[in-house]
Design a protein around this motif. Structure first.
Motif, short mmCIF file in Angstrom:
data_model
loop_
_atom_site.label_atom_id
_atom_site.label_comp_id
_atom_site.label_asym_id
_atom_site.label_seq_id
_atom_site.Cartn_x
_atom_site.Cartn_y
_atom_site.Cartn_z
N ARG A 1 4.98 9.19 -9.37
CA ARG A 1 5.03 8.78 -10.65
C ARG A 1 6.13 7.84 -11.22
N LEU A 2 7.36 7.65 -10.83
CA LEU A 2 9.27 7.61 -10.86
C LEU A 2 8.39 6.53 -11.76
N VAL A 3 8.17 4.92 -11.63
CA VAL A 3 8.20 4.38 -12.72
C VAL A 3 7.31 4.38 -13.34
N GLU A 4 6.19 5.10 -13.73
CA GLU A 4 5.05 5.55 -14.87
C GLU A 4 6.43 6.06 -15.74
N LYS A 5 6.85 7.92 -15.59
CA LYS A 5 7.27 7.91 -16.02
C LYS A 5 9.10 7.00 -16.49
N SER A 6 9.62 6.67 -15.87
CA SER A 6 10.70 5.36 -16.22
C SER A 6 9.82 4.77 -17.60
N ASP A 7 9.00 3.86 -17.41
CA ASP A 7 7.96 3.65 -18.88
C ASP A 7 7.75 4.63 -19.99
N LYS A 8 7.35 5.23 -19.93
CA LYS A 8 7.55 6.23 -20.46
C LYS A 8 8.91 6.74 -21.23
N LYS B 1 0.47 -1.16 0.34
CA LYS B 1 0.41 -0.27 -0.17
C LYS B 1 1.29 1.01 0.01
N GLN B 2 2.15 1.69 0.59
CA GLN B 2 2.70 1.83 0.60
C GLN B 2 3.38 2.61 -0.78
N LEU B 3 4.04 1.52 -1.14
CA LEU B 3 4.55 1.80 -2.37
C LEU B 3 3.62 2.22 -3.80
N ARG B 4 2.50 1.66 -3.35
CA ARG B 4 1.65 2.35 -4.62
C ARG B 4 0.99 3.65 -4.14
N GLY B 5 0.68 4.16 -2.87
CA GLY B 5 0.67 5.55 -2.93
C GLY B 5 2.48 6.14 -3.55
N TYR B 6 2.83 5.83 -2.65
CA TYR B 6 4.38 7.14 -3.55
C TYR B 6 4.27 7.15 -4.98
N GLU B 7 3.65 5.82 -5.45
CA GLU B 7 4.08 5.60 -7.11
C GLU B 7 2.84 6.23 -7.47
N ASP B 8 1.69 6.75 -7.06
CA ASP B 8 0.29 7.46 -7.06
C ASP B 8 1.02 8.85 -7.07
N ALA B 9 1.93 9.04 -6.09
CA ALA B 9 2.36 10.38 -6.04
C ALA B 9 3.42 11.01 -7.24
#
Length: 107
Positions: free
Chosen positions: A69-76, A59-67
């Motif tokens: 978006r480092l993994v999303e930006k890395s994928d893009k 839950k914490q990790l998903r919250g960090y990503e929601d705030a």
């Protein structure tokens, strides 16, 4: 509980923000593929406590990503670079335009 390998990626990006205990639980479960029973035994806790720690860390990790978006930006970025590599193979002028566009997006 099925293993969501995305959690391992999130832990790579945000694991330093977790407590050492939660980070170890996540790493044991996702990276080392230990069962809840093995994690519980290794840590001197119940299987339920191991499950709760893992769920809280997820839950914490998903919250960090929601705030952040480092993994999303890395994928893009990876997708853009793969596209650029393909363009470089076929058309240098088109690739130059893509590089300039990507640089504008970063600013």
């Amino acid at each position: 509980m099925s293993k969501d390998l995305e959690i391992s990626r999130l832990c790579d990006a945000y694991g330093a923000l977790l407590t050492e205990h939660r980070r170890d639980m996540i790493r044991s479960y996702y990276d080392c593929d230990l069962s809840l029973a093995e994690i519980a035994e290794n840590n001197g806790i119940t299987r339920q406590a191991a499950l709760c720690s893992i769920k809280q860390a997820e839950k914490q990790l998903r919250g960090y990503e929601d705030a952040m978006r480092l993994v999303e930006k890395s994928d893009k970025l990876r997708d853009s670079l793969n596209g650029l590599a393909a363009e470089l193979e076929s058309d240098i002028d088109k690739a130059r335009t893509t590089v300039l566009r990507l640089l504008d997006e970063i600013d």
